[in-house]
Design a protein around this motif. Structure first.
Motif, PDB file in Angstrom:
ATOM      1  N   HIS A 130      -2.865  36.067  35.732  1.00  0.00           N
ATOM      2  CA  HIS A 130      -3.435  34.984  35.887  1.00  0.00           C
ATOM      3  C   HIS A 130      -2.875  33.897  35.536  1.00  0.00           C
ATOM      4  O   HIS A 130      -1.721  33.315  35.509  1.00  0.00           O
ATOM      5  N   LEU A 161      -3.828  29.143  35.824  1.00  0.00           N
ATOM      6  CA  LEU A 161      -4.561  28.226  35.725  1.00  0.00           C
ATOM      7  C   LEU A 161      -4.272  27.649  36.863  1.00  0.00           C
ATOM      8  O   LEU A 161      -3.463  26.977  36.471  1.00  0.00           O
ATOM      9  N   ILE A 209      -9.374  29.167  36.424  1.00  0.00           N
ATOM     10  CA  ILE A 209      -8.232  30.321  35.827  1.00  0.00           C
ATOM     11  C   ILE A 209      -9.225  31.871  37.152  1.00  0.00           C
ATOM     12  O   ILE A 209     -10.316  31.964  37.122  1.00  0.00           O
ATOM     13  N   ALA A 213     -12.281  33.666  30.263  1.00  0.00           N
ATOM     14  CA  ALA A 213     -11.412  32.345  29.565  1.00  0.00           C
ATOM     15  C   ALA A 213     -12.093  31.738  28.563  1.00  0.00           C
ATOM     16  O   ALA A 213     -12.893  31.414  29.038  1.00  0.00           O
ATOM     17  N   TYR A 271      -5.596  28.483  26.523  1.00  0.00           N
ATOM     18  CA  TYR A 271      -6.305  29.177  27.227  1.00  0.00           C
ATOM     19  C   TYR A 271      -6.124  30.593  26.971  1.00  0.00           C
ATOM     20  O   TYR A 271      -5.065  31.439  26.724  1.00  0.00           O
TER      21      TYR A 271
END
Length: 141
Positions: free
Chosen positions: A56, A58, A71, A90, A132
């Motif tokens: 993952h 951003l 995201i 998220a 996050y």
């Protein structure tokens, strides 16, 4: 903000390890393992641990009128069964550790051995983001 995060042009550049606030029931993902949450109620041979966030990141899109964040990532189904429903959430935090937004994406019918590219989009500007975390929070087998 952790040592591995840096500011660029007034916007926080986040890597996976920057998600520092965790729900006690969820794991914050990193480059080696994805976060995963669930109730463990998988039927048959599959369990919620068979789904993982493989990656993952951003993404910051500086538009003409507003800076948007997304995201994006990849969820893998490592089981021998189809996941009928998968939701990835998220949560976004400011510099004081306060959650100020959350985004989700979901899919249906994630086949055994396949992966799904998710995109958690939100309208909030990126200038307030400090960290996050991300987790698979809802799974139906």
């Amino acid at each position: 903000m952790t040592d591995n995060c840096s500011r660029a042009s007034g916007i926080v550049a986040l890597a996976a390890e920057c998600g520092s606030n965790e729900d006690p029931e969820c794991e914050s993902g990193d480059d080696n393992d994805g976060g995963n949450c669930g109730d463990g109620s998988g039927e048959g041979g599959a369990s919620d641990d068979d789904l993982e966030i493989a990656e993952h990141d951003l993404v910051v899109d500086e538009g003409e009128f507003m800076t948007d964040i997304t995201i994006e990532g990849l969820v893998g189904n490592n089981s021998d069964e189809m996941a009928n429903y998968v939701q990835v959430t998220a949560r976004i935090y400011d510099a004081d550790g306060n959650q100020f937004d959350s985004y989700l994406d979901n899919t249906t019918d994630l086949a055994a051995g396949n992966s799904w590219s998710f995109e958690n989009m939100g309208p909030r500007g990126a200038e307030d983001i400090d960290s996050y975390d991300i987790a698979i929070e809802d799974i139906t087998w």
